[in-house]
Structure formats: C-alpha cells, structure tokens
Design an enzyme around this catalytic site. Structure first.
Site, PDB file in Angstrom:
ATOM      1  N   LYS A  59       0.790  -1.233   0.000  1.00 23.78           N
ATOM      2  CA  LYS A  59       0.000   0.000   0.000  1.00 23.78           C
ATOM      3  C   LYS A  59       0.819   1.279   0.000  1.00 23.78           C
ATOM      4  O   LYS A  59       0.331   2.357   0.378  1.00 23.78           O
ATOM      5  CB  LYS A  59      -1.012   0.039   1.162  1.00 23.78           C
ATOM      6  CG  LYS A  59      -1.865  -1.173   1.319  1.00 23.78           C
ATOM      7  CD  LYS A  59      -2.382  -1.748   0.027  1.00 23.78           C
ATOM      8  CE  LYS A  59      -3.489  -0.926  -0.593  1.00 23.78           C
ATOM      9  NZ  LYS A  59      -3.866  -1.541  -1.906  1.00 23.78           N
ATOM     10  N   GLY A  61       2.138   2.524  -2.781  1.00 17.47           N
ATOM     11  CA  GLY A  61       2.148   3.128  -4.115  1.00 17.47           C
ATOM     12  C   GLY A  61       2.787   2.218  -5.154  1.00 17.47           C
ATOM     13  O   GLY A  61       3.308   2.696  -6.171  1.00 17.47           O
ATOM     14  N   THR A  63       1.378  -0.005  -7.291  1.00 12.24           N
ATOM     15  CA  THR A  63       0.691  -0.044  -8.590  1.00 12.24           C
ATOM     16  C   THR A  63       0.993   1.228  -9.391  1.00 12.24           C
ATOM     17  O   THR A  63       1.203   1.192 -10.602  1.00 12.24           O
ATOM     18  CB  THR A  63      -0.827  -0.183  -8.359  1.00 12.24           C
ATOM     19  OG1 THR A  63      -1.040  -1.163  -7.338  1.00 12.24           O
ATOM     20  CG2 THR A  63      -1.556  -0.569  -9.615  1.00 12.24           C
ATOM     21  N   HIS A 120       6.776  -7.420  -2.144  1.00 15.32           N
ATOM     22  CA  HIS A 120       6.597  -6.662  -0.897  1.00 15.32           C
ATOM     23  C   HIS A 120       7.547  -7.206   0.176  1.00 15.32           C
ATOM     24  O   HIS A 120       7.424  -6.862   1.353  1.00 15.32           O
ATOM     25  CB  HIS A 120       5.158  -6.801  -0.372  1.00 15.32           C
ATOM     26  CG  HIS A 120       4.130  -6.062  -1.176  1.00 15.32           C
ATOM     27  ND1 HIS A 120       4.359  -4.818  -1.706  1.00 15.32           N
ATOM     28  CD2 HIS A 120       2.843  -6.380  -1.502  1.00 15.32           C
ATOM     29  CE1 HIS A 120       3.265  -4.419  -2.351  1.00 15.32           C
ATOM     30  NE2 HIS A 120       2.343  -5.345  -2.244  1.00 15.32           N
ATOM     31  N   SER A 150      -4.234   3.114   4.610  1.00 15.04           N
ATOM     32  CA  SER A 150      -4.487   2.464   3.327  1.00 15.04           C
ATOM     33  C   SER A 150      -4.515   0.939   3.496  1.00 15.04           C
ATOM     34  O   SER A 150      -5.365   0.243   2.913  1.00 15.04           O
ATOM     35  CB  SER A 150      -3.397   2.881   2.334  1.00 15.04           C
ATOM     36  OG  SER A 150      -3.631   2.301   1.086  1.00 15.04           O
ATOM     37  N   PHE A 283      -9.945  -0.189  -4.556  1.00 20.00           N
ATOM     38  CA  PHE A 283      -8.478  -0.342  -4.542  1.00 20.00           C
ATOM     39  C   PHE A 283      -7.838   1.031  -4.724  1.00 20.00           C
ATOM     40  O   PHE A 283      -6.937   1.419  -3.984  1.00 20.00           O
ATOM     41  CB  PHE A 283      -8.028  -1.286  -5.679  1.00 20.00           C
ATOM     42  CG  PHE A 283      -6.546  -1.520  -5.669  1.00 20.00           C
ATOM     43  CD1 PHE A 283      -6.010  -2.593  -4.983  1.00 20.00           C
ATOM     44  CD2 PHE A 283      -5.679  -0.642  -6.314  1.00 20.00           C
ATOM     45  CE1 PHE A 283      -4.630  -2.794  -4.944  1.00 20.00           C
ATOM     46  CE2 PHE A 283      -4.301  -0.834  -6.278  1.00 20.00           C
ATOM     47  CZ  PHE A 283      -3.785  -1.916  -5.589  1.00 20.00           C
TER      48      PHE A 283
HETATM   49  P1  A3P Z   1      -4.997   4.913  -0.665  1.00 21.06           P
HETATM   50  O1  A3P Z   1      -5.589   3.695  -0.078  1.00 21.06           O
HETATM   51  O2  A3P Z   1      -4.428   5.827   0.383  1.00 21.06           O
HETATM   52  O3  A3P Z   1      -5.882   5.632  -1.589  1.00 21.06           O
HETATM   53  P2  A3P Z   1      -0.379  -0.250  -3.647  1.00 21.06           P
HETATM   54  O4  A3P Z   1      -0.418  -0.098  -5.125  1.00 21.06           O
HETATM   55  O5  A3P Z   1       1.002  -0.355  -3.083  1.00 21.06           O
HETATM   56  O6  A3P Z   1      -1.301  -1.313  -3.181  1.00 21.06           O
HETATM   57  O7  A3P Z   1      -0.891   1.131  -3.030  1.00 21.06           O
HETATM   58  C1  A3P Z   1      -2.229   1.521  -3.120  1.00 21.06           C
HETATM   59  C2  A3P Z   1      -2.320   2.959  -2.680  1.00 21.06           C
HETATM   60  O8  A3P Z   1      -1.734   3.796  -3.699  1.00 21.06           O
HETATM   61  C3  A3P Z   1      -3.765   3.414  -2.508  1.00 21.06           C
HETATM   62  O9  A3P Z   1      -3.730   4.448  -1.526  1.00 21.06           O
HETATM   63  C4  A3P Z   1      -4.047   3.958  -3.907  1.00 21.06           C
HETATM   64  O10 A3P Z   1      -5.146   4.824  -3.969  1.00 21.06           O
HETATM   65  C5  A3P Z   1      -2.732   4.696  -4.171  1.00 21.06           C
HETATM   66  N1  A3P Z   1      -2.518   4.970  -5.596  1.00 21.06           N
HETATM   67  C6  A3P Z   1      -2.641   4.127  -6.632  1.00 21.06           C
HETATM   68  N2  A3P Z   1      -2.436   4.770  -7.791  1.00 21.06           N
HETATM   69  C7  A3P Z   1      -2.167   6.059  -7.478  1.00 21.06           C
HETATM   70  C8  A3P Z   1      -1.883   7.234  -8.247  1.00 21.06           C
HETATM   71  N3  A3P Z   1      -1.837   7.200  -9.557  1.00 21.06           N
HETATM   72  N4  A3P Z   1      -1.678   8.389  -7.557  1.00 21.06           N
HETATM   73  C9  A3P Z   1      -1.721   8.424  -6.213  1.00 21.06           C
HETATM   74  N5  A3P Z   1      -1.987   7.361  -5.443  1.00 21.06           N
HETATM   75  C10 A3P Z   1      -2.211   6.181  -6.074  1.00 21.06           C
END
Ligand code: A3P
Length: 323
Positions: A59, A61, A63, A120, A150, A283
């Site tokens: 979580k 960032g 993705t 991770h 998150s 997500f």
């Molecule tokens: P939130 O739950 O705070 O919104 P991961 O990809 O490691 O699982 O992380 C997911 C987190 O990254 C989520 O945070 C998601 O909304 C955020 N996220 C995904 N794409 C993003 C983007 N383009 N810009 C900012 N945050 C992003």
C-alpha cells in the site's frame, strides 16, 4: 476479446475458496501460509542481471510505480501498456492465489527478459540471486500513518487478506509489525540501508505526489497537488531511458490518480468481486497524503509518534506526513 475481458476470463472458472488467509512467520515476518508453502522455491528464484525489481511495503504506491515504469519502458505507448493486467505485466514474485493458477514465481519464470517484477518482501527475505546479479531495484516508501490507513482499508475490501479486526485492533497490529510482510518500520529502514550497497532507487510516495516544479506551476489549476515530473525523470535516468518531453507529459497524464482509477487493467477491478470488494473500499481509494488525519485519534497519533521515535531512532530516513 479485449485484454480486460481476457484478464477476467482467466479468473472465471477458478474455484477461489475465498477465505481470509492464515499467516505463518518466516524469519519473524508474517507471510501467507500459501507463500510459506513454496518458500524454498521463492528463495531459490533465479534472478537475471537485467531484471528490474519494484519493491514496496504493501500500500505504499506499488501499482502507481508499476504503471509509471511500464509506461517508461513502453516509450509512453498506451496500447502496449494495455497488453495485460498489471500482475500479468509485472509478476508479483511471492504471490500465490490458487493452485490452478500460476504463481507469481511461475509467471516470472515464463516471462521473456527483460523482466520487471514486484515484491513486498523486506530486504532480508529477497531471494539472494537478486543481490548476486546486482539487479536494479526501485523501492517506494510511504509515510507510516497513511500507509497504515491504506492497509487497513485494503484488508477490509480484500477478502483473502487476514482479518483486520477493528480499526483500533489493526492500528495496534500495524505498530507491532504483526501484519502481512511484517513491520513497516523495519521494511523502510532495511531497504534504506541496502541502497548504500546495491543499485536501489529509493523513492517516496509523497515526493511523487507533489514535487515543486516550475514547469508544472501553470497546470496547478487543472492538477492540484499533483506534480510527479521530477520523480518520473529520476526513474527514467535510473532506467537509462531518454524520452521526449511530449512522452513524459503523456506518462504524467496517464499515471495520475483519476486516470489510473478508471484504468481497468490497473485498478484491480479485473479481480472477481468476491475477492476484492470495491464497494467496501475501492483499490484506488483516495491517493492522497494526510488522510490519516481522518482516522487517527489524538491518542493514537501520540502513540504512533512515540513508537515511531523509538523504532526509527538512529536512521537518517525521514518522512513527510502532509504536503
Ligand atoms: P490509498 O488507499 O491511500 O488511496 P499499492 O499499489 O502499493 O497497493 O498502493 C495503493 C495505494 O496507492 C492506494 O492508496 C491507492 O489509492 C494509491 N494509488 C494508486 N495509484 C495512485 C496514483 N496514480 N496516484 C496516487 N496514489 C495512487
């Protein structure tokens, strides 16, 4: 059939057995039992010198970074980036979903080079061949408070994550490091230290979210609080990629939160709703810095700060908890 239909179809006939995962400790770090069952194979994974590993605490960032990296590697070609869902483009090496589906490891092994892989795992659990092969790695860290919030919502929506319990319970588990992939504190510190000896680009979610940049100042009205140009350029340099300004603009556009939220190959809506229930919490939830203020009580904030001080003593690593 579109790539999205294909991604969904692959999962259609799978007997998912949707139950919250049991966890087992590997070297003091909680992993799912399914991952532990194939741990020997994961540990023996043969990395290649041109592999790129994207590593994060869950979580932080991941993705977002994966999409940025893929767009850079594809020279900003959107159609190429639509070739498959994110986990099929960049296998998640320790992921085991179902016996009838290939594991992340198998996907990685079947993939032609150059490969981009995701993990991770904390630094001490990364398969040794990645270090032996001196692979490039990109690590993205997110401030612990937002990471915790998150992660809590992700546990709520993902029906195969361990049971989160109440917010209060999850808060304590996170601080104690008794969550999947272990202690956030140890994770961010471990990778921070490793970057001194290996080819690791260490980035921060908060910097990608907002980086003062002259060029984008005029775009602020359209893209408030969003300015990742500088960090994307760092990734390009690290990957030894030179791209035209127009291509960089395109990457900035397609990887902004609102666009990625609507990208079905990146927003995880390709996962069956029995597993990821986006009606509980999407997500792509908020994608902001400072959302922790909506969840932490004053007492929890004090507790987090005092634990943080203790657990992060002696490190030069610092985080921004607001922008
Ligand atoms: P939130 O739950 O705070 O919104 P991961 O990809 O490691 O699982 O992380 C997911 C987190 O990254 C989520 O945070 C998601 O909304 C955020 N996220 C995904 N794409 C993003 C983007 N383009 N810009 C900012 N945050 C992003």
């Amino acid at each position: 059939m579109t790539k999205l239909e294909l991604a969904k179809k692959k999962m259609e006939h799978v007997d998912w057995d949707v139950t919250r995962r049991e966890t087992v400790e590997v070297g003091g770090v909680l992993l799912t039992k399914q991952t532990c069952d194939i741990w020997d194979k994961i540990w023996a994974f043969q990395a290649k010198p041109d592999d790129l590993l994207i590593a994060t605490y869950a979580k932080a960032g991941t993705t977002w970074t994966q999409e940025i990296v893929d767009m850079i590697q594809c020279d900003g070609d959107i159609e190429k980036c639509k070739r498959a869902s994110i986990p099929d483009r960049q296998p998640f090496i320790e992921m085991v979903t179902r016996k009838t589906l290939p594991t992340g490891l198998e996907k990685a092994e079947a993939m032609p080079s150059p490969r981009t892989l995701k993990t991770h795992l904390p630094v001490q659990l990364v398969p040794p061949s990645f270090w032996e092969q001196n692979c490039k790695m990109i690590y993205v860290a997110r401030n612990g408070k937002d990471n915790l919030v998150s992660y809590y919502h992700f546990h709520r929506m993902h029906q195969m994550m361990p049971e989160p319990g109440t917010w209060e319970e999850f808060f304590e588990k996170f601080i104690a490091g008794k969550v999947l992939w272990g202690s956030w504190y140890d994770h961010v510190k471990g990778w921070w230290e490793a970057k001194n000896n290996y080819r690791i680009l260490y980035l921060f979610y908060e910097d990608i979210k907002e980086q003062p940049d002259q060029y984008c100042a005029h775009m602020r009205n359209n893209l408030p609080n969003w300015n990742p140009r500088h960090e994307i350029q760092k990734i390009m340099q690290f990957l030894e990629k030179e791209l035209e300004k127009e291509v960089l603009d395109k990457i900035i556009h397609y990887t902004q939160f609102e666009v990625m939220k609507n990208n079905p190959l990146a927003n995880y809506t390709f996962v069956p709703p029995e597993i990821m229930d986006h009606t509980i919490s999407p997500f792509m939830r908020k994608g902001t810095v400072g959302d922790w203020k909506n969840y932490f009580t004053v007492a929890q904030n004090e507790r987090f700060d005092s634990e943080y001080k203790q657990k992060m003593a002696g490190t030069s690593l610092t985080f921004r908890v607001e922008l």
